[in-house]
Design a protein around this motif. Structure first.
Motif, PDB file in Angstrom:
ATOM      1  N   ALA A  25      44.733 -73.795  29.026  1.00  0.00           N
ATOM      2  CA  ALA A  25      45.704 -73.161  29.919  1.00  0.00           C
ATOM      3  C   ALA A  25      45.197 -71.780  30.318  1.00  0.00           C
ATOM      4  N   PRO A  26      45.774 -71.183  31.382  1.00  0.00           N
ATOM      5  CA  PRO A  26      45.295 -69.866  31.841  1.00  0.00           C
ATOM      6  C   PRO A  26      45.616 -68.705  30.911  1.00  0.00           C
ATOM      7  N   ASN A  27      46.508 -68.880  29.940  1.00  0.00           N
ATOM      8  CA  ASN A  27      46.778 -67.792  29.003  1.00  0.00           C
ATOM      9  C   ASN A  27      47.052 -68.398  27.627  1.00  0.00           C
ATOM     10  N   PRO A  28      46.826 -67.622  26.561  1.00  0.00           N
ATOM     11  CA  PRO A  28      46.930 -68.195  25.210  1.00  0.00           C
ATOM     12  C   PRO A  28      48.334 -68.618  24.823  1.00  0.00           C
ATOM     13  N   ALA A  29      49.349 -67.881  25.279  1.00  0.00           N
ATOM     14  CA  ALA A  29      50.721 -68.243  24.927  1.00  0.00           C
ATOM     15  C   ALA A  29      51.096 -69.599  25.522  1.00  0.00           C
ATOM     16  N   ALA A  30      50.744 -69.827  26.783  1.00  0.00           N
ATOM     17  CA  ALA A  30      51.036 -71.112  27.414  1.00  0.00           C
ATOM     18  C   ALA A  30      50.261 -72.236  26.751  1.00  0.00           C
ATOM     19  N   ALA A  31      49.010 -71.987  26.404  1.00  0.00           N
ATOM     20  CA  ALA A  31      48.218 -73.020  25.733  1.00  0.00           C
ATOM     21  C   ALA A  31      48.850 -73.409  24.405  1.00  0.00           C
ATOM     22  N   ARG A  32      49.345 -72.410  23.671  1.00  0.00           N
ATOM     23  CA  ARG A  32      49.983 -72.710  22.371  1.00  0.00           C
ATOM     24  C   ARG A  32      51.256 -73.525  22.555  1.00  0.00           C
ATOM     25  N   VAL A  33      52.079 -73.193  23.524  1.00  0.00           N
ATOM     26  CA  VAL A  33      53.330 -73.906  23.742  1.00  0.00           C
ATOM     27  C   VAL A  33      53.067 -75.330  24.228  1.00  0.00           C
ATOM     28  N   LEU A  34      52.125 -75.501  25.142  1.00  0.00           N
ATOM     29  CA  LEU A  34      51.827 -76.839  25.655  1.00  0.00           C
ATOM     30  C   LEU A  34      51.237 -77.740  24.576  1.00  0.00           C
ATOM     31  N   ALA A  35      50.575 -77.160  23.578  1.00  0.00           N
ATOM     32  CA  ALA A  35      50.020 -77.965  22.492  1.00  0.00           C
ATOM     33  C   ALA A  35      51.107 -78.592  21.633  1.00  0.00           C
ATOM     34  N   ASN A  36      52.357 -78.089  21.736  1.00  0.00           N
ATOM     35  CA  ASN A  36      53.451 -78.712  21.005  1.00  0.00           C
ATOM     36  C   ASN A  36      53.749 -80.116  21.514  1.00  0.00           C
ATOM     37  N   ALA A  37      53.457 -80.370  22.788  1.00  0.00           N
ATOM     38  CA  ALA A  37      53.832 -81.646  23.398  1.00  0.00           C
ATOM     39  C   ALA A  37      52.659 -82.428  23.967  1.00  0.00           C
ATOM     40  N   HIS A  38      51.469 -81.838  24.043  1.00  0.00           N
ATOM     41  CA  HIS A  38      50.347 -82.509  24.695  1.00  0.00           C
ATOM     42  C   HIS A  38      49.098 -82.431  23.830  1.00  0.00           C
ATOM     43  N   ASP A  39      48.182 -83.342  24.113  1.00  0.00           N
ATOM     44  CA  ASP A  39      46.831 -83.302  23.547  1.00  0.00           C
ATOM     45  C   ASP A  39      45.866 -83.720  24.641  1.00  0.00           C
ATOM     46  N   GLY A  40      44.909 -82.849  24.954  1.00  0.00           N
ATOM     47  CA  GLY A  40      43.951 -83.146  26.010  1.00  0.00           C
ATOM     48  C   GLY A  40      44.363 -82.643  27.378  1.00  0.00           C
ATOM     49  N   LEU A  41      45.501 -81.966  27.476  1.00  0.00           N
ATOM     50  CA  LEU A  41      45.947 -81.435  28.764  1.00  0.00           C
ATOM     51  C   LEU A  41      45.074 -80.244  29.158  1.00  0.00           C
ATOM     52  N   ALA A  42      44.657 -80.200  30.424  1.00  0.00           N
ATOM     53  CA  ALA A  42      43.849 -79.088  30.950  1.00  0.00           C
ATOM     54  C   ALA A  42      44.540 -78.541  32.189  1.00  0.00           C
ATOM     55  N   VAL A  43      45.043 -77.325  32.101  1.00  0.00           N
ATOM     56  CA  VAL A  43      45.735 -76.656  33.207  1.00  0.00           C
ATOM     57  C   VAL A  43      44.823 -75.545  33.702  1.00  0.00           C
ATOM     58  N   MET A  44      44.383 -75.647  34.951  1.00  0.00           N
ATOM     59  CA  MET A  44      43.372 -74.732  35.459  1.00  0.00           C
ATOM     60  C   MET A  44      43.940 -73.598  36.313  1.00  0.00           C
ATOM     61  N   ASP A  45      45.180 -73.721  36.840  1.00  0.00           N
ATOM     62  CA  ASP A  45      45.703 -72.689  37.748  1.00  0.00           C
ATOM     63  C   ASP A  45      47.171 -72.434  37.439  1.00  0.00           C
ATOM     64  N   SER A  46      47.689 -71.337  37.997  1.00  0.00           N
ATOM     65  CA  SER A  46      49.061 -70.897  37.705  1.00  0.00           C
ATOM     66  C   SER A  46      50.106 -71.849  38.250  1.00  0.00           C
ATOM     67  N   ALA A  47      49.850 -72.444  39.421  1.00  0.00           N
ATOM     68  CA  ALA A  47      50.839 -73.353  40.003  1.00  0.00           C
ATOM     69  C   ALA A  47      51.041 -74.582  39.123  1.00  0.00           C
ATOM     70  N   HIS A  48      49.947 -75.150  38.680  1.00  0.00           N
ATOM     71  CA  HIS A  48      50.036 -76.307  37.782  1.00  0.00           C
ATOM     72  C   HIS A  48      50.647 -75.906  36.442  1.00  0.00           C
ATOM     73  N   LEU A  49      50.359 -74.692  35.995  1.00  0.00           N
ATOM     74  CA  LEU A  49      50.905 -74.213  34.725  1.00  0.00           C
ATOM     75  C   LEU A  49      52.423 -74.138  34.783  1.00  0.00           C
ATOM     76  N   ARG A  50      52.963 -73.577  35.848  1.00  0.00           N
ATOM     77  CA  ARG A  50      54.418 -73.443  35.956  1.00  0.00           C
ATOM     78  C   ARG A  50      55.092 -74.815  35.930  1.00  0.00           C
ATOM     79  N   ASP A  51      54.496 -75.782  36.614  1.00  0.00           N
ATOM     80  CA  ASP A  51      55.081 -77.122  36.655  1.00  0.00           C
ATOM     81  C   ASP A  51      55.046 -77.773  35.275  1.00  0.00           C
ATOM     82  N   CYS A  52      53.942 -77.612  34.531  1.00  0.00           N
ATOM     83  CA  CYS A  52      53.845 -78.212  33.192  1.00  0.00           C
ATOM     84  C   CYS A  52      54.818 -77.559  32.224  1.00  0.00           C
ATOM     85  N   LEU A  53      54.932 -76.230  32.293  1.00  0.00           N
ATOM     86  CA  LEU A  53      55.870 -75.535  31.409  1.00  0.00           C
ATOM     87  C   LEU A  53      57.310 -75.900  31.730  1.00  0.00           C
TER      88      LEU A  53
END
Length: 471
Positions: free
Chosen positions: A140-168
């Motif tokens: 993810a683009p920042n460590p906090a988002a990467a940590r939170v997304l790891a609660n629900a995903h494995d192998g997810l790769a978020v490369m930009d802010s727009a995709h990050l907002r949608d995943c969060l």
């Protein structure tokens, strides 16, 4: 920047299983006092027997007694997390232990070295699997988002802010790292996902919730930077494996030894250093530890080579008592310089490089059995060399012809008229140490075709004295 989050959901259990000779056997980590022992966590084999975390030992033993027990030490979690941070340091200079049981590391700046993210991720997973740690990885683009997304995903790769907002936005509100009271309040309001919270007016959230709620949400979205303390590897390594039974043979110690040396090699690769000496401590039930020093002539970090050297030293030790644990300690960690290799190596596949052969011989035969032969600045042949020591070596004089085989003591050459090829070369030296010599040296060829190095004392007659043979 892009940050990878490596979540280690079974860190304590994996740390025990990787040192267990049979990791597929039922095993449970135990916690609690002597009056009430509780199963902290169990491996899949124990779960198949009906054991569950939170069960008391009494309840578990009513179901089955066919499982092993290991005491859970919370300090082990931090120790192994630090070890994995040292391993991850080889991939990024920005590694953080901010979250428990988690590594976060900045990886975008390493793409040029390790390849694009799919290749990079595959390498991380392969090495973690070899080390014996289960994991989940998210980018993810920042460590906090990467940590939170790891609660629900494995192998997810978020490369930009727009995709990050949608995943969060799709995450449940109780899985985004908010304070427990805030998550409960949002659920009572009927807000089940972060998307519903983001659709509320910001000033309304600011009035009804503490300021840290909005700060956390802004950090997740990348609107607020997050300060992380980066890990710095120590200048020593201390590894230990506790055995489940008393070991009375050095052969039975090879499995934990291989694991310890593999961990040492992973640590050294992270620091980009080698090891020149380390010590194995064999801990016994009674009495002092047995220390097995392992020394090398140059820094190395190849796991296979280090294991062979340590095994050679260990096999020479007679265990005076049963061993309960094995510890590896190393603090001499100099910079590692890879040896020079030719692009087209013509060395046979089964042959060893000289450095590895030298260290294996020293491990098998002893430190003093294999020593380098060094040149000294002395014209007397018997003083012009020495076995490895503290005296700095010198280079032989350029263009001076010397035999490859010197005799221990000069011998009279029993041949009347050898063919003179070169000479005389006068050597006068040693007046300062009481071993003065004055000799004229000749290169001669005998009737059998051998070339010899002979001399005659200056001003004396008699036979020629044989000093050495040329190849």
């Amino acid at each position: 920047m892009l940050w990878a989050c490596i979540l280690l959901p079974q860190l304590a259990l994996d740390a025990v299983l990787r040192g267990h000779p049979d990791p597929d056997a039922p095993l449970a980590l135990m916690s609690g006092g002597a009056q009430r022992r509780v199963l902290q966590t169990v491996n899949p084999a124990a779960r198949a027997l009906g054991l569950r975390p939170g069960q008391t030992l009494t309840a578990a033993q009513t179901l089955t007694r066919s499982f092993s027990m290991v005491d859970h030490d919370p300090a082990d979690i931090q120790r192994w997390q630090n070890f994995l941070a040292a391993w991850a340091y080889r991939f990024s200079s920005q590694v953080s232990l901010h979250y428990p049981r988690v590594l976060v590391l900045e990886v975008e700046s390493s793409f040029n070295l390790f390849g694009p993210w799919p290749v990079f991720e595959a390498r991380l997973r392969a090495e973690l699997k070899a080390l014996g740690f289960r994991h989940r990885i998210v980018l993810a683009p920042n460590p906090a988002a990467a940590r939170v997304l790891a609660n629900a995903h494995d192998g997810l790769a978020v490369m930009d802010s727009a995709h990050l907002r949608d995943c969060l936005a799709r995450l449940p509100i109780d899985r985004v790292g908010l304070p427990r009271e805030a998550a409960i309040a949002f659920n009572r309001m009927g807000l089940r996902t972060l998307r519903q919270v983001l659709e509320l007016p910001r000033d309304t959230l600011a009035r009804r919730f503490p300021a840290d709620v909005l700060r956390h949400i802004d950090t997740l979205l990348g609107a607020r930077p997050m300060a992380l303390e980066c890990y710095q590897p120590p200048d020593h390594i201390d590894l230990r494996i506790e055995l489940n039974f008393d070991v009375e043979s050095s052969q039975a110690l090879l499995f934990p030894l291989r694991r310890l040396v593999g961990d040492l090699a992973a640590f050294l690769a992270g620091r980009d250093s080698g090891v020149q000496r380390f010590t194995l401590h064999l801990e016994h039930a009674e009495g002092a530890d047995t220390e097995v020093p392992v020394g090398l002539l140059s820094a190395e970090r190849d796991a296979g080579m280090l294991f062979e050297l340590a095994r050679g030293r260990l096999e020479q030790v007679q265990l005076r008592a049963a061993t309960r644990a094995v510890r590896l300690w190393a603090k001499d960690l100099p910079a590692f310089v890879p040896q020079h290799r030719e692009l087209f190596d013509e060395r046979p596949q089964q042959a060893l490089p000289w450095e590895q052969l030298r260290e294996r011989l020293r491990a098998r035969l002893g430190d003093h059995a294999v020593q380098p032969l060094l040149a000294r600045a002395d014209h007397r042949p018997e003083c012009a060399w020495q076995l490895g020591g503290d005296v700095p070596p010198t280079s032989p004089a350029a263009g001076v012809l010397r035999p490859g085989w010197l005799l221990r003591q000069p011998q009279a050459l029993h041949e009347a008229m050898p063919h003179m090829l070169a000479g005389p070369e006068r050597v006068e030296s040693g007046w300062w140490d009481g071993a003065d010599v004055r000799r004229d040296y000749y290169l001669v060829e005998t009737r059998s075709g051998q070339r010899a190095w002979v001399y005659r004392q200056v001003g004396e007659g008699g036979p020629l004295w044989l000093q050495g043979w040329f190849a």
